[in-house]
Each structure stands twice: as structure tokens, then as C-alpha cells.
Motif scaffolding. Structure first.
Motif, mmCIF file in Angstrom:
data_model
loop_
_atom_site.group_PDB
_atom_site.id
_atom_site.type_symbol
_atom_site.label_atom_id
_atom_site.label_comp_id
_atom_site.label_asym_id
_atom_site.label_seq_id
_atom_site.Cartn_x
_atom_site.Cartn_y
_atom_site.Cartn_z
ATOM 1 N N ASP A 146 7.739 3.994 -7.917
ATOM 2 C CA ASP A 146 8.520 2.901 -7.330
ATOM 3 C C ASP A 146 8.475 1.658 -8.210
ATOM 4 O O ASP A 146 9.343 0.785 -8.110
ATOM 5 N N LEU A 147 7.462 1.570 -9.048
ATOM 6 C CA LEU A 147 7.284 0.393 -9.896
ATOM 7 C C LEU A 147 7.801 0.618 -11.312
ATOM 8 O O LEU A 147 7.621 -0.235 -12.177
ATOM 9 N N ALA A 148 8.438 1.753 -11.568
ATOM 10 C CA ALA A 148 8.962 2.055 -12.897
ATOM 11 C C ALA A 148 10.392 1.538 -13.015
ATOM 12 O O ALA A 148 11.153 1.518 -12.048
ATOM 13 N N GLY A 149 10.737 1.098 -14.187
ATOM 14 C CA GLY A 149 12.098 0.659 -14.442
ATOM 15 C C GLY A 149 12.269 -0.843 -14.345
ATOM 16 O O GLY A 149 11.411 -1.562 -13.837
ATOM 17 N N ARG A 156 0.811 -1.215 0.000
ATOM 18 C CA ARG A 156 0.000 0.000 0.000
ATOM 19 C C ARG A 156 0.848 1.270 0.000
ATOM 20 O O ARG A 156 0.407 2.323 -0.455
ATOM 21 N N GLU A 157 2.060 1.196 0.509
ATOM 22 C CA GLU A 157 2.943 2.362 0.550
ATOM 23 C C GLU A 157 3.721 2.576 -0.743
ATOM 24 O O GLU A 157 4.398 3.582 -0.899
ATOM 25 N N LEU A 158 3.638 1.639 -1.679
ATOM 26 C CA LEU A 158 4.325 1.816 -2.955
ATOM 27 C C LEU A 158 3.688 2.950 -3.741
ATOM 28 O O LEU A 158 2.488 3.205 -3.636
ATOM 29 N N PHE A 200 12.648 -6.573 -9.204
ATOM 30 C CA PHE A 200 13.647 -7.161 -8.312
ATOM 31 C C PHE A 200 13.531 -6.589 -6.902
ATOM 32 O O PHE A 200 13.582 -7.331 -5.918
ATOM 33 N N ARG A 201 13.366 -5.282 -6.792
ATOM 34 C CA ARG A 201 13.245 -4.666 -5.465
ATOM 35 C C ARG A 201 11.994 -5.151 -4.742
ATOM 36 O O ARG A 201 12.035 -5.455 -3.542
ATOM 37 N N ASP A 206 2.485 -12.238 -11.286
ATOM 38 C CA ASP A 206 1.877 -11.051 -11.882
ATOM 39 C C ASP A 206 2.211 -9.841 -11.045
ATOM 40 O O ASP A 206 2.197 -9.894 -9.808
ATOM 41 N N LEU A 207 2.494 -8.736 -11.705
ATOM 42 C CA LEU A 207 2.695 -7.457 -11.039
ATOM 43 C C LEU A 207 2.144 -6.421 -11.994
ATOM 44 O O LEU A 207 2.845 -5.958 -12.907
ATOM 45 N N VAL A 208 0.874 -6.073 -11.829
ATOM 46 C CA VAL A 208 0.181 -5.206 -12.771
ATOM 47 C C VAL A 208 -0.261 -3.934 -12.046
ATOM 48 O O VAL A 208 -0.935 -4.000 -11.028
ATOM 49 N N GLN A 209 0.132 -2.799 -12.626
ATOM 50 C CA GLN A 209 -0.258 -1.516 -12.070
ATOM 51 C C GLN A 209 -1.312 -0.900 -12.968
ATOM 52 O O GLN A 209 -1.194 -0.915 -14.189
#
Length: 184
Positions: free
Chosen positions: A146-149, A140-142, A154-155, A180-183
Motif C-alpha cells: 500500500d505504501l509503494a509507488g 496498522r491495517e496498511l 497522497f493516498r 516523515d513516512l518511513v517504512q
């Protein structure tokens, strides 16, 4: 041509000289053709050599054997070569609202799987509520940036592993696999 010349022009490409003699064109065309053919042959040789190097050339047998041994050691280290095989614990997909500086609604969908370490699958499944509780505040704090790149996944993966180990205990989980990691 003069009036007294009875000869006919032999070629339309020929030119008359100053004294009326027929002059042949220069042979520059043959020289250009020779250069073009030589360049084409060199290009074909270079392409063939490159193809052999990348596709057909055999590597050093000792290096190939060393690679195979390293891969076998990695497999044994991670437990994937055991009789049971690697078991994975699936964590249901989570959708969380993430922070955004502009106040717009941003969501993140995360689906992960855990690779058990010393703990059995059943024990990990019993501790899933603790794991999910550890994941929620972090996710929730992301922020969207923070999810770019390329290093973002990995982080996130490393942080989820740290939180999983904190919730279940040292050595309980070997790795966290992000499915899955979808924004949005």
C-alpha cells in the motif's frame, strides 16, 4: 617512371598514371572539412537557441501577471497571508507495526503536522488524543504494498485528513502535512 625521365617525384602523396604522368589526389578532404564545420556551426546555433528559450527568454507579461494574481489568491484562500501567519500543529511521530503477508515484522514511522482551519491551535491540541486514536487503526491495517509507488503518500495523506476531520469536526483542519513516512 621510365629510364629517360629525369624528373624526381614531387610528392609522396602523388601517384603515377598509366602514361607515367603524375596525378594529384582527389580533393575529398576539403569537402569533408566543410561538412564538419557546417555541422558544428548548426549545433552551436541550436544550443544557443535552446539556452535562450529556456533561460533568457521573457514570457508574456500578461501571463506572468495572471500567475502572480493566482498565487496571491491561493495564499489568501489558505490563510497564509494573514497577520498571524500560518500556524501548524505538530503531532508527535508515531511508530506502528503494519501487516505483512509473509508474517515478517514491518514498521511504519509517521510524523505529520496539521494546518488549522476554523479551530484554534489550542483546541486542536486538546483533541489530539482523538486524532491519534483515529489514525492508529488505519495505519496498522496498511500493508507494505500500500505504501509503494508515487501516489501512496497522497493516498495516506488524504485518508489521514478524512480521519482528522471526523475526529475534530468539519472545517477544523485545512490540511495534513506529512513530514516523515518511513517504512522498515
Amino acid at each position: 617512371m621510365g629510364i629517360w625521365a629525369l624528373s624526381e617525384p614531387t610528392d609522396t602523396l602523388n601517384e603515377e598514371g598509366e602514361d607515367g604522368a603524375v596525378v594529384a589526389p582527389p580533393k575529398a578532404g576539403k569537402k569533408k572539412l566543410l561538412i564538419i564545420v557546417a555541422a558544428a556551426v548548426l549545433l552551436l546555433l541550436a544550443a544557443g537557441g535552446g539556452a535562450f528559450f529556456f533561460l533568457g527568454g521573457k514570457g508574456d507579461p500578461k501571463a506572468e501577471a495572471a500567475k502572480a494574481e493566482t498565487a496571491k489568491a491561493e495564499t489568501a484562500k489558505h490563510g497564509e497571508g494573514s497577520e498571524e501567519g500560518a500556524k501548524f500543529v505538530d503531532i508527535p511521530a508515531m511508530v506502528v507495526n503494519i501487516r505483512s503477508p509473509d508474517g515478517a515484522a514491518h514498521f511504519l514511522k509517521v510524523h505529520v503536522m496539521l494546518v488549522p482551519g476554523t479551530m484554534k491551535e489550542e483546541e486542536i491540541k486538546e483533541g489530539l488524543p482523538l486524532v491519534l486514536d483515529a489514525y492508529q487503526p488505519f495505519l496498522r491495517e496498511l500493508r507494505p504494498e500500500d505504501l509503494a509507488g508515487s501516489a501512496a503518500v497522497f493516498r495516506v495523506k488524504e485518508e489521514l485528513l478524512v480521519r482528522t476531520v471526523a475526529a475534530l469536526g468539519e472545517g477544523s483542519v485545512k490540511d495534513v502535512l506529512i513530514q516523515d513516512l518511513v517504512q522498515q
